[in-house]
Scaffold this active site. Structure first.
Site, PDB file in Angstrom:
ATOM      1  N   SER A 163      10.536  18.631  22.072  1.00  0.00           N
ATOM      2  CA  SER A 163      10.597  19.799  22.941  1.00  0.00           C
ATOM      3  C   SER A 163       9.232  20.437  23.172  1.00  0.00           C
ATOM      4  CB  SER A 163      11.587  20.799  22.353  1.00  0.00           C
ATOM      5  OG  SER A 163      11.802  21.822  23.262  1.00  0.00           O
ATOM      6  N   HIS A 164       9.125  21.700  22.797  1.00  0.00           N
ATOM      7  CA  HIS A 164       7.901  22.459  23.075  1.00  0.00           C
ATOM      8  C   HIS A 164       6.820  22.224  22.021  1.00  0.00           C
ATOM      9  CE1 HIS A 164      10.630  24.435  20.428  1.00  0.00           C
ATOM     10  NE2 HIS A 164       9.624  25.090  19.911  1.00  0.00           N
TER      11      HIS A 164
ATOM     12  N   ASP B 244      13.565  21.560  29.319  1.00  0.00           N
ATOM     13  CA  ASP B 244      14.784  22.371  29.226  1.00  0.00           C
ATOM     14  C   ASP B 244      14.504  23.868  29.132  1.00  0.00           C
ATOM     15  OD1 ASP B 244      13.865  22.256  26.643  1.00  0.00           O
ATOM     16  OD2 ASP B 244      15.720  21.449  25.772  1.00  0.00           O
ATOM     17  N   ARG B 245      13.264  24.241  28.801  1.00  0.00           N
ATOM     18  CA  ARG B 245      12.947  25.670  28.719  1.00  0.00           C
ATOM     19  C   ARG B 245      12.260  26.143  29.999  1.00  0.00           C
ATOM     20  NH1 ARG B 245      11.010  27.382  22.741  1.00  0.00           N
ATOM     21  NH2 ARG B 245      12.614  26.256  21.587  1.00  0.00           N
TER      22      ARG B 245
ATOM     23  N   GLU C  66      19.437  31.680  26.085  1.00  0.00           N
ATOM     24  CA  GLU C  66      18.897  31.999  24.772  1.00  0.00           C
ATOM     25  C   GLU C  66      17.549  32.682  24.921  1.00  0.00           C
ATOM     26  OE1 GLU C  66      19.892  28.943  21.562  1.00  0.00           O
ATOM     27  OE2 GLU C  66      19.252  27.755  23.258  1.00  0.00           O
TER      28      GLU C  66
ATOM     29  N   ASP D 170       8.802  23.364  29.636  1.00  0.00           N
ATOM     30  CA  ASP D 170       8.249  22.890  28.363  1.00  0.00           C
ATOM     31  C   ASP D 170       8.171  21.367  28.294  1.00  0.00           C
ATOM     32  OD1 ASP D 170      10.978  22.401  28.187  1.00  0.00           O
ATOM     33  OD2 ASP D 170      10.979  22.603  26.014  1.00  0.00           O
TER      34      ASP D 170
ATOM     35  N   LYS E 244      20.203  23.177  28.287  1.00  0.00           N
ATOM     36  CA  LYS E 244      19.513  24.173  29.085  1.00  0.00           C
ATOM     37  C   LYS E 244      18.617  23.449  30.068  1.00  0.00           C
ATOM     38  CE  LYS E 244      16.230  25.036  25.261  1.00  0.00           C
ATOM     39  NZ  LYS E 244      16.757  24.302  24.128  1.00  0.00           N
TER      40      LYS E 244
ATOM     41  N   ASP F 235      10.050  18.901  27.270  1.00  0.00           N
ATOM     42  CA  ASP F 235      11.143  18.047  27.745  1.00  0.00           C
ATOM     43  C   ASP F 235      11.919  18.671  28.904  1.00  0.00           C
ATOM     44  OD1 ASP F 235      12.143  19.994  25.994  1.00  0.00           O
ATOM     45  OD2 ASP F 235      13.868  18.779  25.452  1.00  0.00           O
TER      46      ASP F 235
ATOM     47  N   SER G  65      15.037  31.957  23.388  1.00  0.00           N
ATOM     48  CA  SER G  65      13.971  30.966  23.226  1.00  0.00           C
ATOM     49  C   SER G  65      13.657  30.269  24.545  1.00  0.00           C
ATOM     50  CB  SER G  65      14.360  29.958  22.156  1.00  0.00           C
ATOM     51  OG  SER G  65      15.602  29.336  22.480  1.00  0.00           O
TER      52      SER G  65
ATOM     53  N   ARG H   5      13.332  16.428  13.964  1.00  0.00           N
ATOM     54  CA  ARG H   5      11.938  16.599  14.377  1.00  0.00           C
ATOM     55  C   ARG H   5      11.041  16.462  13.164  1.00  0.00           C
ATOM     56  NH1 ARG H   5      12.581  21.383  18.788  1.00  0.00           N
ATOM     57  NH2 ARG H   5      13.946  20.118  20.089  1.00  0.00           N
TER      58      ARG H   5
ATOM     59  N   THR I 119      17.998  22.303  14.291  1.00  0.00           N
ATOM     60  CA  THR I 119      18.618  22.987  15.421  1.00  0.00           C
ATOM     61  C   THR I 119      18.853  22.032  16.591  1.00  0.00           C
ATOM     62  OG1 THR I 119      17.253  24.863  14.778  1.00  0.00           O
ATOM     63  CG2 THR I 119      18.407  25.057  16.850  1.00  0.00           C
TER      64      THR I 119
HETATM   65  C1  G16 Z   1      16.056  24.216  20.274  1.00  0.00           C
HETATM   66  C2  G16 Z   1      17.453  24.329  20.764  1.00  0.00           C
HETATM   67  C3  G16 Z   1      17.670  25.706  21.327  1.00  0.00           C
HETATM   68  C4  G16 Z   1      17.323  26.762  20.299  1.00  0.00           C
HETATM   69  C5  G16 Z   1      15.948  26.515  19.738  1.00  0.00           C
HETATM   70  C6  G16 Z   1      15.740  27.395  18.548  1.00  0.00           C
HETATM   71  O1  G16 Z   1      15.224  24.389  21.387  1.00  0.00           O
HETATM   72  O2  G16 Z   1      17.691  23.360  21.760  1.00  0.00           O
HETATM   73  O3  G16 Z   1      18.984  25.797  21.749  1.00  0.00           O
HETATM   74  O4  G16 Z   1      17.348  28.031  20.841  1.00  0.00           O
HETATM   75  O5  G16 Z   1      15.824  25.179  19.313  1.00  0.00           O
HETATM   76  O6  G16 Z   1      14.582  27.071  17.909  1.00  0.00           O
HETATM   77  P1  G16 Z   1      14.281  27.666  16.479  1.00  0.00           P
HETATM   78  O7  G16 Z   1      15.341  27.170  15.532  1.00  0.00           O
HETATM   79  O8  G16 Z   1      12.911  27.156  16.182  1.00  0.00           O
HETATM   80  O9  G16 Z   1      14.321  29.158  16.624  1.00  0.00           O
HETATM   81  P2  G16 Z   1      14.305  23.231  21.927  1.00  0.00           P
HETATM   82  O10 G16 Z   1      13.805  23.704  23.257  1.00  0.00           O
HETATM   83  O11 G16 Z   1      13.227  23.141  20.860  1.00  0.00           O
HETATM   84  O12 G16 Z   1      15.179  22.023  21.975  1.00  0.00           O
END
Ligand code: G16
Length: 543
Positions: free
Chosen positions: A113-114, A281-282, A363, A277, A376, A279, A365, A22, A18
């Site tokens: 990220s998180h 962005d959340r 989103e 979070d 974001k 990085d 999330s 990772r 996504t």
């Molecule tokens: C990433 C994307 C987000 C998305 C999320 C979904 O978030 O940047 O746009 O909503 O993944 O995660 P999952 O596929 O686990 O539901 P982040 O903050 O991890 O970069």
């Protein structure tokens, strides 16, 4: 210092998910692993000869070592300039801004990220395109294809670059520019929001807590909230980025930001609480005694954004990912603006933002952002909330109550089933997929299915098509269950079940969300047989 061409073999499993690639940190630290992926990115974008790149990450374990490798490879591949956040630090939105501001040829952002950080936790790397946004699927597909046919990578042998001292140095003909990670981003925030109003709010005794979760936003939040806007010292807690995030899980939700939730729901609560979070962005938003779901936060921000200078002329449109609740759709309808429903992943908003079709996106999330960058942006959401609180003079709870009274309330919850064997998770989704054509009209646990499909998206700007983006089942009375597999995990599979129930009756606006969502939760289990097929009777995480 000399250029080396190192022979390598393609490495399986380097398919970006996504949000970039990772993996467990030790996987990234494995022989040739990082190097292969970086070379695959360079090859996929037509090489980096003469180009400039922004490079930075969230400071997690291996961030600094990985940056040294990336710099040596960028130099070996002929890049002209690398713009690097001091200490290797750049929040994801700050990196996006820097890519745009400096008209660079894109950037490499190091973050999972998180997800937790450390030698036994997670690491990640993603390429962002020159518009500042995450690479779209046709680019990540190319990266993957390159990773499968790589036979060598280029690197220079040299000592480490000093990442701490601001200014320019040279590395094998490439300029390395170390920049303050906060300054440009803070200046951008000042342009967007009514800093005077927020300053007056704090000066008048308004108090908040910002929990940086030992992750990247600490320095940004201290500089903006405390130094610039006058919030008292100590407003930002857990404000020093640590390689393992203090052993925590830097995911801003009621589970992982429990200390903040306890404070905000207790007797000593300040007016406002927020967290971001790994990085940056959340975001999580919580008022005194009032948690705001990410979907509701998006809707409220869309409805009230005109109170901030950058959005005073109104919004061109809004966009949300498919599993996000329809709360923002109701705001868009009332404002008479377009509302786009995209697959999960911020990259799907890029074209809408570039084309000026959407101004604010969000989103479920915990991501919200606008056309100021192409990611974001956690602190942006916090500052927009502060701007709205300052100008309206209302509390979070008052704003939400008025919002629900006007638009109705989309009760919402996400249930995560983590670490499921991949075959079992696939079996649940495949069985659901097979059942879809016959579902409409059926009754599941007392609820009538009104429609059932697998979400596919045709980008309205470039016409690209993305299928298989989650299963959505709508029931009577605005109730909905969505099922999808996470694209960001690093161990086994995670099934996410997203539950939503709309209530518009004034007497139904302050229910316990679990009560409001109980019927659709039962219908979701009846239709998916998830518990029966996975042996899991309850979700691991409920947010
Ligand atoms: C990433 C994307 C987000 C998305 C999320 C979904 O978030 O940047 O746009 O909503 O993944 O995660 P999952 O596929 O686990 O539901 P982040 O903050 O991890 O970069």
């Amino acid at each position: 210092m000399h250029l080396q061409t190192i022979p390598t073999d393609p490495i399986e499993g380097q398919k970006p998910g996504t949000s970039g690639l990772r993996k467990k940190t030790r996987v990234f630290m494995g022989r040739h692993y990082l190097e292969n992926y970086v070379q695959a990115i360079f090859n996929a974008i037509g090489g980096v000869q003469g180009k400039s790149l922004v490079i930075g990450g969230d400071g997690r374990y291996f961030n600094d070592r990985a940056i040294q490798v990336i710099l040596r490879m960028a130099a070996a591949n002929g890049a002209a300039r690398a713009i690097v956040g001091q200490g290797g630090i750049l929040s994801t939105p700050a990196a996006s801004h820097l890519i745009r501001k400096r008209h660079s040829d894109g950037g490499l952002i190091l973050s999972a990220s998180h997800n937790p950080g450390g030698p036994d936790e997670d690491f990640g790397l993603k390429y962002n395109t020159p518009n500042g946004g995450p690479a779209p699927e046709h680019v990540t597909d190319r990266v993957h294809a390159e990773s499968l046919r790589l036979t060598s990578y280029q690197i220079v042998e040299t000592s480490d670059v000093d990442l701490e001292t601001l200014g320019q140095t040279a590395l094998a003909g490439m300029i390395v520019e170390i920049v303050d990670p906060v300054a440009d981003y803070a200046a951008l925030m000042q342009q967007l929001f009514d800093f005077d109003a927020i300053r007056a709010l704090f000066a008048g005794g308004f108090r908040m807590r910002f929990d940086a979760m030992h992750a990247v936003t600490g320095p940004y939040a201290k500089a903006i909230l405390e130094d610039e806007l006058g919030a008292p010292r100590g407003t930002v807690v857990n404000g020093t980025p640590l390689p393992d995030f203090g052993g925590g899980h830097p995911d801003p939700n009621p589970i992982w930001a429990k200390d903040l939730m306890d404070l905000m729901l207790g007797p000593e609560a300040p007016e406002f609480g927020a967290a971001s979070d790994g990085d940056g962005d959340r975001n999580m938003i919580v008022g005194r005694g009032c948690y705001v779901t990410p979907s509701d936060s998006l809707a409220l921000l869309a409805a009230q954004a005109h109170l901030a200078p950058a959005y005073s002329a109104g919004l061109k449109g809004v966009a949300r990912s498919m599993p996000t609740s329809a709360a923002v759709d109701r705001v868009a309808a009332s404002l008479g603006i377009a509302c786009y429903e995209t697959p999960t992943g911020w990259k799907f908003f890029g074209n809408l933002l570039d084309a000026g079709r959407a101004t604010i996106c969000g989103e479920e999330s915990a991501g919200t952002g606008s056309d100021h960058v192409r990611e974001k942006d956690g602190l942006w959401a916090v500052l927009l909330w502060l701007n709205i609180l300052a100008v309206s003079g209302k509390s979070v709870a008052e704003l939400m109550a008025e919002h629900w009274a006007r638009y109705g309330r989309n009760y919402y919850s996400r249930h995560d089933y983590e670490g499921i064997p991949k075959a079992d998770a696939d079996a649940v989704i495949n069985r659901l997929r097979a059942a879809l054509p016959a579902l409409a009209g059926q009754t599941c646990a007392g609820l009538v299915v009104t429609s059932a499909d697998e979400f596919g998206y045709e980008d309205p700007v470039d016409g690209s098509v993305s299928n298989g983006q989650g299963i959505r089942i709508s029931f009577e009375d605005g109730q909905r269950a969505v099922f999808r597999l996470s694209g960001t995990g690093t161990e086994g599979a995670t099934i996410r079940v997203y539950l939503e129930a709309l209530r518009t009756d004034p007497g139904q606006l302050t229910l316990d969300p679990a009560v409001a969502l109980a019927p659709v939760a039962q219908a979701a289990e009846a239709v998916s047989r998830l518990a029966e097929m996975t042996g899991r009777n309850r979700p691991d995480v409920v947010t």
